[in-house]
Design a protein around this motif. Structure first.
Motif, PDB file in Angstrom:
ATOM      1  N   HIS A   9       0.828  -1.213   0.000  1.00  0.00           N
ATOM      2  CA  HIS A   9       0.000   0.000   0.000  1.00  0.00           C
ATOM      3  C   HIS A   9       0.855   1.253   0.000  1.00  0.00           C
ATOM      4  O   HIS A   9       0.435   2.307  -0.484  1.00  0.00           O
ATOM      5  CB  HIS A   9      -0.899   0.052   1.252  1.00  0.00           C
ATOM      6  N   THR A  10       2.050   1.153   0.564  1.00  0.00           N
ATOM      7  CA  THR A  10       2.925   2.309   0.637  1.00  0.00           C
ATOM      8  C   THR A  10       3.246   2.824  -0.759  1.00  0.00           C
ATOM      9  O   THR A  10       3.458   4.023  -0.959  1.00  0.00           O
ATOM     10  CB  THR A  10       4.237   1.943   1.372  1.00  0.00           C
ATOM     11  N   ALA A  11       3.269   1.930  -1.721  1.00  0.00           N
ATOM     12  CA  ALA A  11       3.556   2.299  -3.118  1.00  0.00           C
ATOM     13  C   ALA A  11       2.266   2.404  -3.918  1.00  0.00           C
ATOM     14  O   ALA A  11       2.176   1.911  -5.049  1.00  0.00           O
ATOM     15  CB  ALA A  11       4.497   1.284  -3.743  1.00  0.00           C
ATOM     16  N   THR A  12       1.263   3.032  -3.338  1.00  0.00           N
ATOM     17  CA  THR A  12      -0.048   3.259  -3.957  1.00  0.00           C
ATOM     18  C   THR A  12      -0.596   1.975  -4.587  1.00  0.00           C
ATOM     19  O   THR A  12      -0.889   1.033  -3.881  1.00  0.00           O
ATOM     20  CB  THR A  12       0.020   4.404  -4.995  1.00  0.00           C
ATOM     21  N   ASP A  13      -0.719   1.918  -5.927  1.00  0.00           N
ATOM     22  CA  ASP A  13      -1.387   0.788  -6.580  1.00  0.00           C
ATOM     23  C   ASP A  13      -0.433  -0.308  -7.031  1.00  0.00           C
ATOM     24  O   ASP A  13      -0.800  -1.161  -7.846  1.00  0.00           O
ATOM     25  CB  ASP A  13      -2.176   1.291  -7.798  1.00  0.00           C
ATOM     26  N   ALA A  14       0.785  -0.298  -6.508  1.00  0.00           N
ATOM     27  CA  ALA A  14       1.774  -1.289  -6.944  1.00  0.00           C
ATOM     28  C   ALA A  14       1.324  -2.714  -6.647  1.00  0.00           C
ATOM     29  O   ALA A  14       1.641  -3.642  -7.400  1.00  0.00           O
ATOM     30  CB  ALA A  14       3.113  -1.016  -6.264  1.00  0.00           C
ATOM     31  N   GLY A  15       0.585  -2.900  -5.561  1.00  0.00           N
ATOM     32  CA  GLY A  15       0.156  -4.242  -5.194  1.00  0.00           C
ATOM     33  C   GLY A  15      -0.705  -4.901  -6.250  1.00  0.00           C
ATOM     34  O   GLY A  15      -0.621  -6.109  -6.479  1.00  0.00           O
ATOM     35  N   TYR A  16      -1.551  -4.104  -6.929  1.00  0.00           N
ATOM     36  CA  TYR A  16      -2.442  -4.668  -7.941  1.00  0.00           C
ATOM     37  C   TYR A  16      -1.679  -5.188  -9.158  1.00  0.00           C
ATOM     38  O   TYR A  16      -2.051  -6.206  -9.749  1.00  0.00           O
ATOM     39  CB  TYR A  16      -3.456  -3.611  -8.397  1.00  0.00           C
ATOM     40  N   VAL A  17      -0.648  -4.463  -9.553  1.00  0.00           N
ATOM     41  CA  VAL A  17       0.051  -4.830 -10.783  1.00  0.00           C
ATOM     42  C   VAL A  17       1.288  -5.679 -10.538  1.00  0.00           C
ATOM     43  O   VAL A  17       1.870  -6.202 -11.485  1.00  0.00           O
ATOM     44  CB  VAL A  17       0.443  -3.564 -11.576  1.00  0.00           C
ATOM     45  N   LEU A  18       1.668  -5.831  -9.301  1.00  0.00           N
ATOM     46  CA  LEU A  18       2.905  -6.554  -9.016  1.00  0.00           C
ATOM     47  C   LEU A  18       2.679  -7.719  -8.050  1.00  0.00           C
ATOM     48  O   LEU A  18       2.942  -8.870  -8.377  1.00  0.00           O
ATOM     49  CB  LEU A  18       3.946  -5.587  -8.436  1.00  0.00           C
ATOM     50  N   VAL A  19       2.158  -7.431  -6.859  1.00  0.00           N
ATOM     51  CA  VAL A  19       2.067  -8.447  -5.812  1.00  0.00           C
ATOM     52  C   VAL A  19       1.037  -9.521  -6.147  1.00  0.00           C
ATOM     53  O   VAL A  19       1.295 -10.721  -5.975  1.00  0.00           O
ATOM     54  CB  VAL A  19       1.737  -7.796  -4.456  1.00  0.00           C
ATOM     55  N   ILE A  20      -0.138  -9.120  -6.625  1.00  0.00           N
ATOM     56  CA  ILE A  20      -1.214 -10.098  -6.870  1.00  0.00           C
ATOM     57  C   ILE A  20      -0.824 -11.128  -7.934  1.00  0.00           C
ATOM     58  O   ILE A  20      -0.949 -12.338  -7.705  1.00  0.00           O
ATOM     59  CB  ILE A  20      -2.527  -9.381  -7.234  1.00  0.00           C
ATOM     60  N   PRO A  21      -0.337 -10.708  -9.104  1.00  0.00           N
ATOM     61  CA  PRO A  21       0.058 -11.745 -10.085  1.00  0.00           C
ATOM     62  C   PRO A  21       1.237 -12.595  -9.617  1.00  0.00           C
ATOM     63  O   PRO A  21       1.281 -13.798  -9.882  1.00  0.00           O
ATOM     64  CB  PRO A  21       0.418 -10.934 -11.337  1.00  0.00           C
ATOM     65  N   LEU A  22       2.186 -11.987  -8.902  1.00  0.00           N
ATOM     66  CA  LEU A  22       3.328 -12.753  -8.413  1.00  0.00           C
ATOM     67  C   LEU A  22       2.899 -13.787  -7.377  1.00  0.00           C
ATOM     68  O   LEU A  22       3.495 -14.866  -7.282  1.00  0.00           O
ATOM     69  CB  LEU A  22       4.385 -11.826  -7.819  1.00  0.00           C
ATOM     70  N   ALA A  23       1.872 -13.468  -6.594  1.00  0.00           N
ATOM     71  CA  ALA A  23       1.381 -14.426  -5.604  1.00  0.00           C
ATOM     72  C   ALA A  23       0.874 -15.692  -6.277  1.00  0.00           C
ATOM     73  O   ALA A  23       1.096 -16.806  -5.789  1.00  0.00           O
ATOM     74  CB  ALA A  23       0.274 -13.796  -4.760  1.00  0.00           C
ATOM     75  N   GLY A  24       0.190 -15.532  -7.414  1.00  0.00           N
ATOM     76  CA  GLY A  24      -0.260 -16.713  -8.157  1.00  0.00           C
ATOM     77  C   GLY A  24       0.907 -17.539  -8.647  1.00  0.00           C
ATOM     78  O   GLY A  24       0.889 -18.776  -8.568  1.00  0.00           O
ATOM     79  N   VAL A  25       1.941 -16.871  -9.144  1.00  0.00           N
ATOM     80  CA  VAL A  25       3.144 -17.568  -9.625  1.00  0.00           C
ATOM     81  C   VAL A  25       3.812 -18.333  -8.487  1.00  0.00           C
ATOM     82  O   VAL A  25       4.203 -19.496  -8.636  1.00  0.00           O
ATOM     83  CB  VAL A  25       4.135 -16.551 -10.239  1.00  0.00           C
ATOM     84  N   ILE A  26       3.940 -17.680  -7.338  1.00  0.00           N
ATOM     85  CA  ILE A  26       4.620 -18.296  -6.193  1.00  0.00           C
ATOM     86  C   ILE A  26       3.854 -19.517  -5.698  1.00  0.00           C
ATOM     87  O   ILE A  26       4.436 -20.583  -5.451  1.00  0.00           O
ATOM     88  CB  ILE A  26       4.797 -17.267  -5.059  1.00  0.00           C
ATOM     89  N   PHE A  27       2.541 -19.395  -5.529  1.00  0.00           N
ATOM     90  CA  PHE A  27       1.741 -20.527  -5.053  1.00  0.00           C
ATOM     91  C   PHE A  27       1.836 -21.693  -6.033  1.00  0.00           C
ATOM     92  O   PHE A  27       1.969 -22.850  -5.631  1.00  0.00           O
ATOM     93  CB  PHE A  27       0.278 -20.099  -4.878  1.00  0.00           C
ATOM     94  N   TYR A  28       1.761 -21.393  -7.320  1.00  0.00           N
ATOM     95  CA  TYR A  28       1.817 -22.456  -8.323  1.00  0.00           C
ATOM     96  C   TYR A  28       3.168 -23.160  -8.288  1.00  0.00           C
ATOM     97  O   TYR A  28       3.242 -24.399  -8.395  1.00  0.00           O
ATOM     98  CB  TYR A  28       1.562 -21.864  -9.705  1.00  0.00           C
ATOM     99  N   ALA A  29       4.230 -22.390  -8.114  1.00  0.00           N
ATOM    100  CA  ALA A  29       5.565 -22.988  -8.051  1.00  0.00           C
ATOM    101  C   ALA A  29       5.736 -23.849  -6.816  1.00  0.00           C
ATOM    102  O   ALA A  29       6.514 -24.806  -6.816  1.00  0.00           O
ATOM    103  CB  ALA A  29       6.623 -21.880  -8.064  1.00  0.00           C
TER     104      ALA A  29
END
Length: 515
Positions: A138-158
């Motif tokens: 949240h500190t980086a405004t909308d960064a979570g939507y474009v960075l953290v959320i898709p990466l979370a899917g990648v990490i869980f799948y891996a």
């Protein structure tokens, strides 16, 4: 007891399945926004014929619904259509950030980094780690939507876990826990400015600290992490057990052991990113830094650094991605880097189409004043009930959560509701600090269940990367348990926090006037 629990879980799962089925029968998100646009036009024409006594606290004048179906309004709409679309803030945020992230992804830098991270992260702690990172984003405004959320899917799948569970956990942290954060962000002084202005209606001398909710927000982070951890591992992921991952194999990252060349490339690329972060801190540190505002502050919206978060993300991923690409052999020319950006934009093509209709709807809804009418009348209804202070606080939370389904912007809603809620509760002896905390709680809890959230369709796209049949209903059914649980448990937490008397934040109080 075991049978009761099993029956209860079965009933819950059936209800969520029903939400998914019904939700997936809804039209495509782009069409939903178009339908909403037409509905707003029609309602604006109807309600513009009526006279309202509701006062807009921003202007102290009666709310007037503007007819968007007049010849002049339609001509204005057509003349501004292009700029409405190009000026749609989430569109620029997503596309610019994804250009840099696309290079880092397609060069192999992100995959290599995730591989190293997975080697050191226990499987049992993966969920809370993802939610924690989502909250801090949240500190980086909308960064979570474009960075953290898709990466979370990648990490869980891996990790051999269902990728949609990772996306849901990150979405819950980024959006459902929007007001929970250990680190102050630009939203704090923004909301504080509206709160102080509203409080000065009653007391012209009152001053509200920008960090007046910081302690409560920090404590709330632990609540959100705990709830999201439990729901993801015990409710969401078991429900996804039978959902097959059938996405395009070419779009799903593959994780293989790093060879010596890739290991060396990862080391140098990571050092490049670290050097970039250190360099940024060095530039920000001096009080005369050009990235600070006129008063030397870093976290205000006027500070250039807060307006440059997306370009900073772009550079912090682009440069290390290029370094990794050339050192690992993935890139042999600049054309390879451009190809990576092109592939990233190809993946965003649907979002661009959806954003076009979303931008038109949001602009029309704002210009019609229907949102202002809904929010202000709801607040005045709550005021007219004359309920006890604690019940009123709960009412504010639930009303805010409801209004949030229609009016997405946190600051826009508070500009409407603050001048009503804050003075009203001050007259009941409740401080503006507590009122603002209640508002922020309600505003966060329902973010993840409204398809009108500009980033909601983007999260659907992330899910479709793994499960092609994912629709609005799928995501709604995944996020509904988070939303309802957050709203109920978080509200109870605020009431307990208030009863115990723990400090809300810097210079904050629970009562007015402060003792």
């Amino acid at each position: 007891m075991e049978q009761t629990n099993t029956a209860h879980k079965s009933l819950t799962m059936r209800a969520l399945d029903k939400v998914e089925v019904v939700g997936n029968k809804l039209p495509d998100p782009a069409i939903i926004f178009f339908i909403c646009l037409v509905v707003v036009w029609v309602l604006s024409a109807i309600f513009s014929q009526m006279t309202f006594t509701t006062l807009d606290p921003r202007t102290e004048e009666a709310v007037v619904v503007n007819n968007l179906l007049t010849g002049a309004s339609l001509a204005d709409f057509l003349s501004r259509m292009v700029t409405i679309f190009t000026g749609f803030a989430p569109l620029g945020v997503v596309l610019v950030a994804m250009l840099g992230v696309g290079v880092a992804e397609h060069s192999g830098f992100i995959s290599a980094g995730l591989k190293r991270m997975l080697d050191s992260t226990p499987r049992t702690l993966l969920t809370p780690m993802v939610v924690l990172v989502a909250i801090v984003s949240h500190t980086a405004t909308d960064a979570g939507y474009v960075l953290v959320i898709p990466l979370a899917g990648v990490i869980f799948y891996a990790m051999g876990r269902h990728p949609l569970a990772g996306i849901a956990a990150a979405f819950a942290g980024v959006s459902g826990g929007f007001c929970a954060n250990f680190i102050p962000s630009a939203i704090d002084p923004l909301l504080q400015s509206f709160t102080q202005e509203a409080a000065q209606i009653i007391d012209p001398t009152i001053q509200v600290n920008p960090l007046n909710n910081w302690f409560f927000n920090s404590a709330s982070s632990l609540v959100i992490i705990s709830l999201a951890w439990y729901l993801t591992d015990k409710v969401i992921e078991p429900r996804l057990k039978e959902v097959a991952v059938d996405g395009d194999p070419n779009e799903i990252p593959k994780f293989e052991d790093l060879n010596p060349v890739q290991t060396k490339a990862l080391r140098y690329a990571s050092l490049t990113m670290l050097a970039g972060i250190v360099g940024l801190i060095a530039i920000l540190y001096p009080e005369t830094s050009p990235l600070r505002d006129a008063n030397g502050e870093l976290t205000t919206f006027a500070a250039p650094v807060m307006q440059s978060i997306v370009p900073i993300i772009f550079l912090l991923f682009l440069i290390p991605g290029v370094v990794y690409g050339y050192m690992s052999g993935t890139y042999s020319s600049t054309k390879d880097m451009i190809d990576s950006m092109t592939k990233a934009m190809q993946g965003m093509s649907y979002y661009i189409v959806m954003a076009f209709f979303c931008a038109l709807f949001i602009d029309a809804f704002g210009k019609s004043n229907l949102g202002a009418l809904l929010a202000i009348n709801g607040a005045e209804f709550l005021q007219g009930l004359s309920l006890p202070a604690s019940v009123t606080i709960v009412g504010i939370i639930f009303l805010t959560a409801f209004v949030n389904l229609f009016v997405g912007s946190s600051s826009a809603k508070w500009a409407l509701l603050g001048p009503i809620f804050v003075p009203m509760l001050m007259q009941l002896g409740i401080s503006p600090d507590l009122t603002q905390a209640a508002y922020r709680l309600g505003d966060s809890s329902s973010n993840i269940i409204t398809p009108l959230l500009p980033y909601f369709p983007l999260v659907v796209i992330y899910c479709q990367r793994y499960v092609k049949s994912t629709g609005i209903g799928t995501l709604l059914s995944l996020m509904l348990p988070y939303s309802i649980t957050f709203l109920i448990v978080w509200t109870a937490f605020l009431l307990i926090y208030w009863t115990v008397g723990l400090p809300l934040g810097v210079g904050a109080s629970y009562v007015y006037p402060a003792g």
